[in-house]
Design an enzyme around this catalytic site. Structure first.
Site, mmCIF file in Angstrom:
data_model
loop_
_atom_site.group_PDB
_atom_site.id
_atom_site.type_symbol
_atom_site.label_atom_id
_atom_site.label_comp_id
_atom_site.label_asym_id
_atom_site.label_seq_id
_atom_site.Cartn_x
_atom_site.Cartn_y
_atom_site.Cartn_z
ATOM 1 C CG ASP A 93 -2.589 -1.198 1.398
ATOM 2 O OD1 ASP A 93 -2.888 -1.271 -0.460
ATOM 3 O OD2 ASP A 93 -3.498 -1.260 1.523
ATOM 4 C CG ASP A 150 -6.831 -4.183 -1.410
ATOM 5 O OD1 ASP A 150 -8.331 -5.355 -1.724
ATOM 6 O OD2 ASP A 150 -7.669 -3.786 0.021
HETATM 7 N N1 GLY Z 1 -6.945 -1.664 1.324
HETATM 8 C C1 GLY Z 1 -7.261 -1.876 2.016
HETATM 9 C C2 GLY Z 1 -8.953 -1.344 1.798
HETATM 10 O O1 GLY Z 1 -9.875 -1.522 1.489
HETATM 11 O O2 GLY Z 1 -9.272 -1.851 3.317
#
Ligand code: GLY
Length: 368
Positions: A93, A150
């Site tokens: 992320d 994601d």
């Molecule tokens: N990327 C983690 C979420 O959307 O919770």
């Protein structure tokens, strides 16, 4: 003024009042409760959501020109840069965290160090690449083969790095991961799995795991939104028609599940008597659909994006002084994990501000 311009003006006004409270408390807002900003319950300043607050500040800066927002974005950018040294909380992320902080700063101000910091983040992301075909999502001995939907959003950081350096390694790795996601995550009905585990030695698929949605085999709506927007961005970055086709298939499934009130259930398969909304998913999908409409040249996606935005504006924006943030009924996980349910969460405000920016002509498109 139309209703979107009015909403954007109200957002600017609200955050002019509440952004200084975050600076006073010296924290990165994760959500708001009452008149207070609350930091992330996990991983301190290294939690994956830390970039959304500076991203929101840059959106409001572009819309208003108010220096207060630029200063606040830079305050939090410093905290995130500090996480390079801590390192242990960072994962795939870094795309979310650094595209919207130093990446935005570099794009909007030309700040040279912010450009180097963006490349630093992209290099950390490259360190998570398994040449057997995927980016490893999270750390932990049992998660060596985990990839998640994601990640499609985080690939944009790599495409940016390729453009900045002229080094195609970044884009090669991003495309390999996107191709794996295309093959392994998208189901025949256009829905997406959240977590697929691969054998880290061979790259062969081992299992699907349930994640933040209702149950294994369900349709976690935020995952659907990440896939929709992520494949749209992969198309915009590469012009590969397979990614556009994937984004359209995910979009059609998403659109079929928009509630009559324009809001979004937390999981499209959740029990019918369950009232569990996730407006994070609705706001992300609205942005993705808007970009997809432009990429595919189809008004139906634009109409759906407006339906989602109107749903949020009609029923789920708190403009009062009782709460620091705006968008309500955001749900981090279907099964409560302590990260927030039916409450204001900062990345909902980020994507709402991005969508209003698109509708008002001020969105700087921080993902590309
Ligand atoms: N990327 C983690 C979420 O959307 O919770």
């Amino acid at each position: 003024m139309n209703r979107y311009q009015e909403a954007q003006a109200k957002m600017i006004e609200k955050f002019r009042r509440t952004a200084p409270l975050a600076a006073e408390a010296d924290l990165i807002p994760y959500k708001s409760e009452g008149g207070k900003w609350i930091p992330s319950p996990f991983a301190g300043d290294g939690w994956w959501t830390g970039g959304f607050w500076p991203g929101l500040m840059w959106q409001l800066y572009k819309a208003s020109g108010d220096e207060l927002f630029r200063r606040e974005a830079l305050r939090v950018e410093e905290k995130l840069i500090g996480q390079f040294r801590v390192f242990r909380e960072l994962n795939h992320d870094v795309g979310f965290m650094y595209l919207l902080s130093c990446g935005a700063n570099a794009k909007l101000t030309g700040n040279e160090q912010a450009g180097w910091d963006t490349l630093h983040a992209a290099s950390l992301m490259m360190g998570r690449f398994n040449p057997k075909g995927f980016f490893r999502a999270w750390d932990g001995e049992d998660k060596r083969g985990y990839a998640i939907i994601d990640c499609m959003m985080n690939l944009s950081l790599l495409f940016r790095a390729e453009r900045m350096t002229g080094d195609p390694r970044f884009a090669h790795a991003a495309r390999i991961h996107a191709d794996t996601t295309l093959r392994e995550f998208i189901r025949p009905d256009g829905s997406c799995s959240h977590i697929i585990e691969f054998d880290p030695e061979t790259g062969k698929r081992v299992a699907e795991h349930g994640g933040q949605g209702w149950a294994l085999g369900g349709q976690w709506s935020r995952g659907q939104a990440w896939g929709l927007y992520g494949f749209t961005l992969a198309y915009l970055n590469t012009k590969d028609a397979r990614y556009l086709d994937a984004a359209e298939r995910i979009a059609q499934n998403f659109i079929a599940h928009i509630r009559p009130d324009g809001l979004t259930d937390s999981d499209f398969c959740q029990p019918k008597d369950e009232e569990r909304i996730d407006n994070l998913a609705g706001a992300i999908a609205a942005c993705g659909l808007w970009e997809l409409a432009g990429a595919a040249g189809k008004d139906a996606y634009r109409d759906a994006a407006l339906r989602l935005t109107d749903g949020l504006l009609d029923a789920c924006c708190d403009w009062t002084e009782a709460r620091c943030g705006v968008l309500t009924k955001c749900t981090a996980s279907y099964h409560d994990d302590g990260a927030g349910r039916h409450t204001n969460i900062t990345y909902g405000d980020y994507f709402l501000s991005e969508m209003l920016g698109k509708l008002c002509g001020t969105d700087p498109m921080l993902w590309i």
